[in-house]
Write a protein that holds these residues in place. Structure first.
Motif, mmCIF file in Angstrom:
data_model
loop_
_atom_site.group_PDB
_atom_site.id
_atom_site.type_symbol
_atom_site.label_atom_id
_atom_site.label_comp_id
_atom_site.label_asym_id
_atom_site.label_seq_id
_atom_site.Cartn_x
_atom_site.Cartn_y
_atom_site.Cartn_z
ATOM 1 N N ALA A 156 0.969 -1.102 0.067
ATOM 2 C CA ALA A 156 0.129 0.137 0.011
ATOM 3 C C ALA A 156 0.824 1.363 0.018
ATOM 4 O O ALA A 156 0.535 2.346 -0.537
ATOM 5 C CB ALA A 156 -0.983 0.102 0.983
ATOM 6 N N MET A 157 2.171 1.172 0.664
ATOM 7 C CA MET A 157 2.786 2.407 0.753
ATOM 8 C C MET A 157 3.697 2.325 -0.610
ATOM 9 O O MET A 157 4.456 3.495 -0.942
ATOM 10 C CB MET A 157 3.670 2.356 1.904
ATOM 11 C CG MET A 157 3.056 2.496 3.205
ATOM 12 S SD MET A 157 1.872 3.669 3.410
ATOM 13 C CE MET A 157 2.720 5.097 4.001
ATOM 14 N N SER A 159 2.604 1.272 -3.891
ATOM 15 C CA SER A 159 1.820 1.434 -5.107
ATOM 16 C C SER A 159 0.712 2.616 -4.934
ATOM 17 O O SER A 159 0.129 2.779 -3.942
ATOM 18 C CB SER A 159 1.138 0.024 -5.272
ATOM 19 O OG SER A 159 -0.081 0.445 -6.108
ATOM 20 N N VAL A 160 0.937 3.468 -5.789
ATOM 21 C CA VAL A 160 0.076 4.802 -5.757
ATOM 22 C C VAL A 160 -1.398 4.090 -5.977
ATOM 23 O O VAL A 160 -2.292 5.010 -4.817
ATOM 24 C CB VAL A 160 0.481 5.692 -6.900
ATOM 25 C CG1 VAL A 160 -0.492 6.824 -6.820
ATOM 26 C CG2 VAL A 160 1.870 6.118 -6.706
ATOM 27 N N TYR A 163 -2.411 2.757 -2.609
ATOM 28 C CA TYR A 163 -2.380 3.997 -1.621
ATOM 29 C C TYR A 163 -3.772 4.600 -1.483
ATOM 30 O O TYR A 163 -4.213 4.860 -0.522
ATOM 31 C CB TYR A 163 -1.160 4.559 -1.723
ATOM 32 C CG TYR A 163 -0.804 5.808 -0.700
ATOM 33 C CD1 TYR A 163 -0.326 5.438 0.718
ATOM 34 C CD2 TYR A 163 -1.079 7.136 -0.945
ATOM 35 C CE1 TYR A 163 -0.416 6.479 1.588
ATOM 36 C CE2 TYR A 163 -0.977 8.008 -0.083
ATOM 37 C CZ TYR A 163 -0.734 7.906 1.117
ATOM 38 O OH TYR A 163 -0.284 8.733 2.258
ATOM 39 N N GLY B 34 5.239 -4.487 -11.371
ATOM 40 C CA GLY B 34 4.139 -3.604 -12.022
ATOM 41 C C GLY B 34 3.519 -3.054 -10.733
ATOM 42 O O GLY B 34 2.418 -2.350 -10.921
ATOM 43 N N VAL B 35 3.969 -2.757 -9.560
ATOM 44 C CA VAL B 35 3.709 -2.122 -8.486
ATOM 45 C C VAL B 35 4.041 -0.502 -8.582
ATOM 46 O O VAL B 35 3.167 0.149 -8.385
ATOM 47 C CB VAL B 35 4.091 -2.661 -7.207
ATOM 48 C CG1 VAL B 35 3.862 -1.632 -5.911
ATOM 49 C CG2 VAL B 35 3.507 -4.256 -6.937
ATOM 50 N N MET B 36 5.208 -0.505 -9.242
ATOM 51 C CA MET B 36 5.649 1.016 -9.351
ATOM 52 C C MET B 36 5.682 1.207 -10.856
ATOM 53 O O MET B 36 6.225 0.611 -11.833
ATOM 54 C CB MET B 36 7.058 1.115 -8.522
ATOM 55 C CG MET B 36 6.803 0.784 -7.154
ATOM 56 S SD MET B 36 8.213 1.365 -6.113
ATOM 57 C CE MET B 36 7.279 2.880 -5.334
ATOM 58 N N PRO B 37 5.895 2.592 -11.059
ATOM 59 C CA PRO B 37 6.277 2.786 -12.593
ATOM 60 C C PRO B 37 7.703 2.687 -12.795
ATOM 61 O O PRO B 37 8.664 2.336 -12.174
ATOM 62 C CB PRO B 37 6.112 4.468 -12.581
ATOM 63 C CG PRO B 37 6.147 4.878 -11.076
ATOM 64 C CD PRO B 37 5.725 3.850 -10.167
ATOM 65 N N ARG B 140 8.573 6.790 -4.518
ATOM 66 C CA ARG B 140 8.118 6.774 -3.043
ATOM 67 C C ARG B 140 9.295 6.682 -2.082
ATOM 68 O O ARG B 140 8.928 6.098 -1.149
ATOM 69 C CB ARG B 140 6.902 5.900 -2.763
ATOM 70 C CG ARG B 140 5.700 6.281 -4.143
ATOM 71 C CD ARG B 140 4.639 5.257 -3.649
ATOM 72 N NE ARG B 140 3.739 5.596 -2.620
ATOM 73 C CZ ARG B 140 2.784 6.545 -2.535
ATOM 74 N NH1 ARG B 140 2.523 7.301 -3.766
ATOM 75 N NH2 ARG B 140 1.835 6.895 -1.597
#
Lengths: 287, 197
Positions: A156-157, A159-160, A163, B34-37, B140
């Motif tokens: 959750a922290m 992935s936008v 989140y 796939g979780v982040m760009p 992030r």
């Protein structure tokens, strides 16, 4: 022209860290509706103050630099959820805004959007099911637990979309829960019976929150490694960050049940007095 | 009774197999595919050349945020990454370590020297505050500067994680700073295997 440093810092703080047009639109829409409706219905100052405080609280924790701190410090994250799930929805729901928001809505939307939605039986059943006090209480506590499962929290922290889902979920669910606490009136059922039931649910949701908060606060190892991985911005150790976060989940969150209970007891008393004197005009809840 | 024992062993066998070194899902790090760009940045490398993620296309990238005056965490993390890459032998040239230095005030002057002294395979990256904040926000992560001490030295709070990217810039793994060198090597081997498909 340069701004004085303090003003510049304040302006910088008020700008969103992660601009979300959806949050802006929803908050601005609610503000506009409320303002229109409040002027038309000549609503009270007290209830307006509660509503505006709640709405402002939600906006501030989502769309200022507050969100940056919430992404990079566990206790600020817990504070963000305390506002999103407990304090702000509490203030909005206790202000009984349904009639005012309804009055602010243009007639066309009333006729073509709200009325069909109200007539929809599936939605009606679904709404009744999640507003059943015990169910609402279970969802209220369940969501807090779910997002604090360390592996879930980790993603959750990062992935936008996840989140945003978490924060939206907290805000919406918080509104539904406190709405049920302050405004529920089952069709045909007397309001009296529900006060006790709602008080019981407020009492019951305290304990799992206290247990979870105490577990986190008193834990002697770092449960949420994601903050170390992504950088803590405040100069505190992981365990202190976690202890404060746990305390925020434990004490103020449970205190909201007590405050809510006091409001209910006051309304209960007021209503029973009205029942005894049926000639006095009925004020009170919007719906 | 012996038959019962045999059954018992048969039943317990999968549990024993489950205790082997192989981690769940096959990765030692956290799978964040796939979780982040995808990898994207506009920074300046240690030689002073403006670079983007495109310049490192085709290689597995390990990205770590730190600063050159960092006394413990960064040197340890970087040497671990360098060692893990060296262990790959002739595949080592398929991995690029990107060290994003987030303290440009002090880093800019010394980054070239720092990187060259460390290991020749390391790429040092830095930039303006805006450029660095943009990369940090994208992944992030956060960094902040503490108050300077009397001698002018100040600590920079920064992330401890290493982000691994595939050859096309896809986010693949998050490796935390507690990882063992051998496990990082194993993950890198798998990433290289999967990238040749």
């Amino acid at each position: 022209m340069t701004l004085p440093p303090l003003l510049e810092q304040s302006v910088a703080f008020l700008l969103p860290y992660d601009f979300s047009p959806t949050v802006l639109l929803v908050c601005a829409g609610a503000a506009l509706l409320y303002h229109r409706g409040w002027r038309r219905t000549r609503g009270g100052w007290g209830q307006a103050l509660l509503f505006w405080l709640g709405l402002l609280g939600m906006y501030v924790v989502l769309q200022t630099q507050f969100d940056y701190y919430a992404q990079h410090s566990f206790f600020m994250h817990r504070l963000q959820h305390l506002v999103l799930h407990h304090v702000a929805p509490f203030l909005i729901a206790v202000s009984a805004p349904a009639a005012i928001l309804g009055a602010g809505l243009p007639d066309r939307i009333h006729r073509h959007v709200v009325a069909p939605l109200r007539r929809n039986r599936l939605l009606g059943h679904l709404y009744a099911a999640i507003q059943e006090p015990l169910v609402a209480g279970a969802i209220f506590v369940g969501l807090i637990y779910f997002w604090l499962i360390p592996s879930v929290h980790f993603y959750a922290m990062l992935s936008v979309p996840l989140y945003n889902t978490m924060n939206w979920g907290m805000a919406i669910e918080g509104l539904l829960f406190w709405w049920m606490i302050f405004n529920l009136r089952a069709p045909g059922a007397s309001d009296m019976r529900h006060y006790g039931y709602r008080l019981l649910v407020l009492f019951l949701v305290m304990f799992p929150q206290i247990a979870l908060g105490a577990y986190i606060a008193l834990s002697n190892h770092d449960l949420f490694g994601i903050y170390a991985a992504c950088g803590r911005i405040l100069p505190i150790t992981p365990l202190i960050d976690q202890a404060i976060g746990g305390l925020l989940t434990w004490v103020p969150a449970a205190m909201m049940s007590v405050v809510g209970g006091l409001v209910l007891v006051y309304r209960w008393k007021r209503q029973s007095q009205q029942v005894e004197q049926p000639l006095s005009p009925t004020l009170g809840c919007a719906r | 009774m012996p038959r019962f024992k045999r059954y018992l062993i048969l039943c317990l066998l999968p549990l024993l197999l489950g205790c082997s070194e192989e981690p769940p899902g096959g990765w030692y790090g956290h799978d964040i595919t796939g979780v982040m760009p995808d990898l994207e940045f506009n920074l300046v490398d240690h030689r002073g050349k403006a670079v983007t993620a495109e310049d490192y296309r085709g290689k597995i990238k390990l990205m770590f945020f730190g600063y050159t005056s960092c006394q413990h965490v960064c040197p340890v993390a970087l040497s671990k990454l360098a060692a893990a890459t060296r262990e790959l032998g002739d595949q080592a040239d398929q991995v690029e370590i990107l060290f994003v230095a987030v303290d440009p005030k002090r880093d800019k002057k010394v980054l070239d020297e720092y990187v060259t002294n460390f290991t020749p395979d390391l790429v040092g990256l830095t930039g303006t505050q805006e450029q660095l904040k943009a990369v940090a926000k994208r992944y992030r992560v956060a960094f902040s500067y503490e108050k300077p001490r009397d001698n002018g030295f100040y600590i920079v709070n920064h992330s401890g994680a290493v982000f691994a990217f595939g050859p096309q810039g896809k986010t693949r793994l998050l490796i935390d700073d507690q990882s063992k060198t051998a496990n990082i090597t194993a993950d890198l081997r798998r990433l290289i295997e999967q990238s040749s498909i």
